[in-house]
Design a protein around this motif. Structure first.
Motif, PDB file in Angstrom:
ATOM      1  N   UNK A 170      -1.798 -12.540 -11.056  1.00 33.81           N
ATOM      2  CA  UNK A 170      -3.053 -12.604 -10.300  1.00 33.81           C
ATOM      3  C   UNK A 170      -3.116 -11.430  -9.338  1.00 33.81           C
ATOM      4  N   UNK A 171      -2.520 -10.314  -9.748  1.00 32.90           N
ATOM      5  CA  UNK A 171      -2.428  -9.133  -8.890  1.00 32.90           C
ATOM      6  C   UNK A 171      -3.615  -8.198  -9.104  1.00 32.90           C
ATOM      7  N   UNK A 172      -4.137  -7.675  -7.977  1.00 37.89           N
ATOM      8  CA  UNK A 172      -5.189  -6.668  -8.026  1.00 37.89           C
ATOM      9  C   UNK A 172      -4.575  -5.299  -7.773  1.00 37.89           C
ATOM     10  N   UNK A 173      -4.905  -4.334  -8.613  1.00 34.46           N
ATOM     11  CA  UNK A 173      -4.445  -2.957  -8.446  1.00 34.46           C
ATOM     12  C   UNK A 173      -5.635  -2.074  -8.081  1.00 34.46           C
ATOM     13  N   UNK A 174      -5.479  -1.295  -7.012  1.00 38.57           N
ATOM     14  CA  UNK A 174      -6.467  -0.288  -6.646  1.00 38.57           C
ATOM     15  C   UNK A 174      -5.787   1.071  -6.737  1.00 38.57           C
ATOM     16  N   UNK A 216       5.361 -12.669  -6.277  1.00 39.59           N
ATOM     17  CA  UNK A 216       4.445 -13.051  -5.205  1.00 39.59           C
ATOM     18  C   UNK A 216       3.374 -12.003  -4.928  1.00 39.59           C
ATOM     19  N   UNK A 217       3.517 -10.794  -5.484  1.00 38.28           N
ATOM     20  CA  UNK A 217       2.607  -9.695  -5.161  1.00 38.28           C
ATOM     21  C   UNK A 217       1.185 -10.001  -5.621  1.00 38.28           C
ATOM     22  N   UNK A 218       0.220  -9.754  -4.725  1.00 32.87           N
ATOM     23  CA  UNK A 218      -1.184 -10.028  -5.036  1.00 32.87           C
ATOM     24  C   UNK A 218      -2.051  -8.768  -5.000  1.00 32.87           C
ATOM     25  N   UNK A 219      -1.588  -7.756  -4.280  1.00 28.23           N
ATOM     26  CA  UNK A 219      -2.441  -6.578  -4.080  1.00 28.23           C
ATOM     27  C   UNK A 219      -1.570  -5.329  -4.024  1.00 28.23           C
ATOM     28  N   UNK A 220      -1.923  -4.307  -4.826  1.00 27.73           N
ATOM     29  CA  UNK A 220      -1.239  -3.020  -4.836  1.00 27.73           C
ATOM     30  C   UNK A 220      -2.290  -1.934  -4.695  1.00 27.73           C
ATOM     31  N   UNK A 221      -2.047  -0.999  -3.790  1.00 30.44           N
ATOM     32  CA  UNK A 221      -2.979   0.119  -3.623  1.00 30.44           C
ATOM     33  C   UNK A 221      -2.205   1.423  -3.680  1.00 30.44           C
ATOM     34  N   UNK A 222      -2.616   2.319  -4.572  1.00 33.23           N
ATOM     35  CA  UNK A 222      -2.008   3.640  -4.721  1.00 33.23           C
ATOM     36  C   UNK A 222      -3.029   4.666  -4.233  1.00 33.23           C
ATOM     37  N   UNK A 226      -1.455  -7.046 -17.358  1.00 35.54           N
ATOM     38  CA  UNK A 226      -0.531  -7.236 -16.250  1.00 35.54           C
ATOM     39  C   UNK A 226      -1.282  -7.617 -14.979  1.00 35.54           C
ATOM     40  N   UNK A 227      -2.523  -7.146 -14.854  1.00 38.97           N
ATOM     41  CA  UNK A 227      -3.270  -7.326 -13.617  1.00 38.97           C
ATOM     42  C   UNK A 227      -4.457  -8.270 -13.806  1.00 38.97           C
ATOM     43  N   UNK A 228      -4.851  -8.883 -12.697  1.00 32.04           N
ATOM     44  CA  UNK A 228      -6.079  -9.674 -12.731  1.00 32.04           C
ATOM     45  C   UNK A 228      -7.289  -8.742 -12.784  1.00 32.04           C
ATOM     46  N   UNK A 229      -7.247  -7.688 -11.930  1.00 36.49           N
ATOM     47  CA  UNK A 229      -8.291  -6.672 -11.946  1.00 36.49           C
ATOM     48  C   UNK A 229      -7.686  -5.329 -11.586  1.00 36.49           C
ATOM     49  N   UNK A 265       0.854  -1.186   0.000  1.00 36.34           N
ATOM     50  CA  UNK A 265       0.000   0.000   0.000  1.00 36.34           C
ATOM     51  C   UNK A 265       0.893   1.239   0.000  1.00 36.34           C
ATOM     52  N   UNK A 266       0.788   2.055  -1.042  1.00 35.21           N
ATOM     53  CA  UNK A 266       1.523   3.309  -1.110  1.00 35.21           C
ATOM     54  C   UNK A 266       0.688   4.387  -0.413  1.00 35.21           C
ATOM     55  N   UNK A 267       1.232   5.045   0.609  1.00 34.24           N
ATOM     56  CA  UNK A 267       0.438   6.007   1.385  1.00 34.24           C
ATOM     57  C   UNK A 267       0.031   7.226   0.571  1.00 34.24           C
TER      58      UNK A 267
END
Length: 388
Positions: A178-182, A152-158, A201-204, A135-137
């Protein structure tokens, strides 16, 4: 002519010297710092090349005292943790405004917690780690170079809608991840690289409400599965539910509210313990195995469940009625076992994962295992299933 040139060089040296900030390297509480004694600030220095089988968390303090003076930690030097195989978690305090380098070859790093206050990050390579969520603040304005994340990354939040990335965002060895980007940005504000032959690049990709069409019209985003989330300015958090060998289920939930979750057991198993962010919630379970979380305040939240084998119609009399088994960060903790009780850990195929140990009868027994894999733990006559 030679005399004039020499005079000029000497003058230049005399003027420039005071502009160089003097730093001193010190070690406080097992952490190496580069301190500025004039401004009372500190940079996390070289804590690199620490190897071994033991695992540790690395919590950087916001301040520390050295020789009677209090220093504020404001930055992290390049390659501060290079080739450290012992760190599984790093927490960066809100006083740190700049990370000057990458987290290269921190091979067992599973968690990186970046606090609000971080403004700038350069040299951002996380390729050879085991990070699952990042999670990027909202305070982070820029990543000065491209960023490479581990497979291994599954979830990224900007969280900052205006955060920029100076190069491509990449996921190592990824053909289709299988990474989710928000992202909270209303328009794409960075580029990313896909593997050859892949348009995704992303799953969603989750974007603010009303922004799906904007993203869908711009390459390479047009090749992604894009969905909208919540209200445009909604404060959201991540809820991760450990699924053992199947990874984790990550949900975006609203902050400031409680959420009800229902748990279901497989045949022959019952719920032994429910942990939510290190808090035991077992006593909060309803008759149908539902429970309500506390009010969500953290950016990242973890739900983990321990199951115990249930033998219908059989009552087992045991001295280990108070046994507790929990797992986190690849460590299984067994508490309450009486002295002499045999403890064994198996995978789902029945293969012994480490030599059996005997409980000492005081304190807790800790057993290291591979994170993210379902394990069967046999404590005396009782059997538990955990997901470290």
């Amino acid at each position: 002519m030679k005399k004039t040139l020499l005079t000029f060089l000497l003058l230049l040296t005399t003027v420039a010297t005071p502009l160089w900030a003097a730093t001193k390297t010190v070690t406080v509480g097992s952490i190496v710092y580069n301190i500025d004694e004039e401004n009372l600030t500190a940079e996390v220095g070289s804590n690199a090349n620490i190897t071994g089988t033991s695992k540790r968390t690395f919590n950087i303090p916001s301040t520390f005292t050295y020789s009677g003076k209090t220093y504020t930690v404001t930055s992290i030097q390049s390659r501060a943790f290079y080739n450290d195989t012992t760190i599984i978690s790093i927490t960066v305090p809100g006083t740190v405004t700049k990370v000057n380098g990458e987290f290269t070859y921190v091979k067992n790093l599973q968690e990186l917690h970046l606090s609000e206050g971080l403004v700038e990050w350069s040299g951002s390579t996380l390729q050879y780690t085991k990070l699952v969520n990042l999670v990027f603040p909202k305070s982070l304005k820029a990543i000065n170079s491209g960023i490479t994340l581990p497979k291994s990354i599954k979830y990224i939040c900007i969280k900052n809608p205006d955060m920029t990335i100076g190069g491509d965002l990449k996921i190592s060895y990824s053909y289709y991840s299988s990474t989710t980007l928000v992202t909270y940005s209303k328009t794409p504000n960075f580029t990313y690289a896909t593997s050859s032959g892949s348009s995704r690049l992303f799953q969603k990709v989750f974007v603010p409400r009303g922004c799906k069409e904007v993203y869908s019209a711009i390459k390479p985003w047009s090749g992604e599965t894009i969905e909208e989330f919540g209200a445009e300015d909604a404060e959201q958090a991540e809820l991760r539910i450990a699924q053992g060998d199947y990874g984790s289920v990550v949900m975006n939930v609203d902050k400031g509210v409680q959420h009800t979750i229902k748990l279901e057991c497989g045949e022959g198993w019952k719920i032994a313990r429910v942990m939510f962010n290190e808090t035991d919630m077992t006593d909060n379970l309803d008759a149908d195995n539902s429970f309500t979380t506390p009010e969500i305040t953290d950016d990242s939240n973890l739900l983990s469940v321990t199951y115990e084998e249930s033998l219908a119609g059989v009552e087992t009399v045991t001295d280990d009625a108070n046994v507790s088994v929990t797992a986190r960060h690849g460590l299984i903790t067994v508490s309450g076992a009486t002295a002499g009780t045999r403890i064994s850990v198996y995978d789902l195929s029945g293969a012994l994962q480490s030599p059996a140990i005997t409980a000492a009868g005081s304190g807790s027994e800790m057993i290291e295992t591979a994170p993210g894999a379902v394990r069967i733990v046999r404590v005396g006559s009782r059997t538990f299933k955990v997901m470290p």
